[in-house]
Design a protein around this motif. Sequence first.
Motif, PDB file in Angstrom:
ATOM      1  N   ASP A  26       0.966   4.060  -2.676  1.00 52.84           N
ATOM      2  CA  ASP A  26       0.674   5.694  -2.194  1.00 52.84           C
ATOM      3  C   ASP A  26       1.864   6.472  -2.486  1.00 52.84           C
ATOM      4  OD1 ASP A  26      -1.738   5.260   0.767  1.00 52.84           O
ATOM      5  OD2 ASP A  26      -1.773   4.767  -1.556  1.00 52.84           O
ATOM      6  N   TYR A  74      -4.563   3.650   6.443  1.00 51.39           N
ATOM      7  CA  TYR A  74      -3.297   4.015   7.254  1.00 51.39           C
ATOM      8  C   TYR A  74      -3.856   3.806   8.539  1.00 51.39           C
ATOM      9  CZ  TYR A  74       0.073   4.762   3.743  1.00 51.39           C
ATOM     10  OH  TYR A  74       0.895   4.712   2.514  1.00 51.39           O
ATOM     11  N   ARG A  87       1.059  -1.163  -0.265  1.00 53.79           N
ATOM     12  CA  ARG A  87       0.142   0.109   0.051  1.00 53.79           C
ATOM     13  C   ARG A  87       0.958   1.154  -0.040  1.00 53.79           C
ATOM     14  NH1 ARG A  87      -5.575   1.557   0.768  1.00 53.79           N
ATOM     15  NH2 ARG A  87      -5.458   3.697   0.681  1.00 53.79           N
ATOM     16  N   ALA A 102      -5.558   7.705  -2.665  1.00 56.94           N
ATOM     17  CA  ALA A 102      -4.186   7.250  -1.638  1.00 56.94           C
ATOM     18  C   ALA A 102      -4.941   7.504  -0.569  1.00 56.94           C
ATOM     19  CB  ALA A 102      -3.420   8.342  -2.143  1.00 56.94           C
TER      20      ALA A 102
END
Length: 327
Positions: free
Chosen positions: A18, A50, A14, A46
Amino acid sequence: MAIDQAKLDRFLERFVADLGAVLAAPNVVLGDRLGLYKALAAIGPAAGGYVTYDPTADRYLLGEEQAFALADETSPAFVAGAFQLATSTIIDEPKVAEAFRTGEGVGWDQHHPGLFEGTERFFRPGYVANLVDSWIPSLDGVQAKLDAGARVADVGCGHGASTILMAAAWPRSSFAGFDYHRPSIERARKAAADAGVSDRCTFDVAAARDYPGEGYDLVAVFDALHDMGDPVGAAAHVRRSLAADGTFLLVEPAAGERVEDNLNPVGRIFYSASTLICVPNALSQGGPALGSQVPEARLRELLAEAGFGSVRRAAETPFNRVLEARP
Ligand SMILES: C[S@@+](CC[C@H](N)C(=O)[O-])C[C@H]1O[C@@H](n2cnc3c(N)ncnc32)[C@H](O)[C@@H]1O
């Protein structure tokens, strides 16, 4: 703390996507501003991923793997610094656009300070994970020399993350870090003092083509040779400054032999950084600009031209190639 490797790997995939997206942004602006591109492929979303959202508790959580990668500066998977680097490139994009027009380039010293700190924080985890335990042991006879007491130069050292890690690991050896960028050298000196290694680790302002000293047992260049305007001249100076049985440790970004080998998420990051940082810096020093994706065949040619007799790929990671060159 129990790290689930599969979850961490998914998180890092990821991150790569990003970071590629963030670095793509100023490139899109460049292409648009300069009229180089009529259209560019859409950038994927994006945001999200997280932190984890727990709908039953209506709370946002940082999982173990997310914390390992985002909140722990000493973790080998720490990724936050990369975004600091990436956002500095967005701020600097107009300078790069102007340099495209004039051909004069943009020196490392002309960038937003976020680049210097972001580079250190982006690269240090890779050095923490690999340099002392894997890259140095992969070189022929170097670890034994360092254990006994060797002389080392780290050229284009930036904030000195690599230099200081080596100095902490090998207290009997001496380490000289060089960089042409004075603020980076000042920062490196402070970091060495904070790490308690100033007795054996010095930092001085010097360019790769004429840094002082000779008879070094090891000269290292971490992710900097391709940034330089005269990479053959720099490598030739490394060759001259080495002891007869010395070693040149050249760490360069991972890359394949052909452009199409680099059209993947990691290559996407490196090509963007190359356009915004590496090529403009090399041009500011007179070029030629190798760019960050130098085929190994080209590196070997360059090292032969600089006077190195043997070159070997000693190690690699998803982000780096590690070459050992001997006189
Ligand atoms: C991508 S950074 C890498 C910094 C450091 N080696 C690291 O791995 O964190 C490239 C570095 O090369 C330095 N540099 C660029 N051209 C140089 C030159 N001609 N002589 C010495 N250093 C140079 C820059 O100032 C910058 O610190």
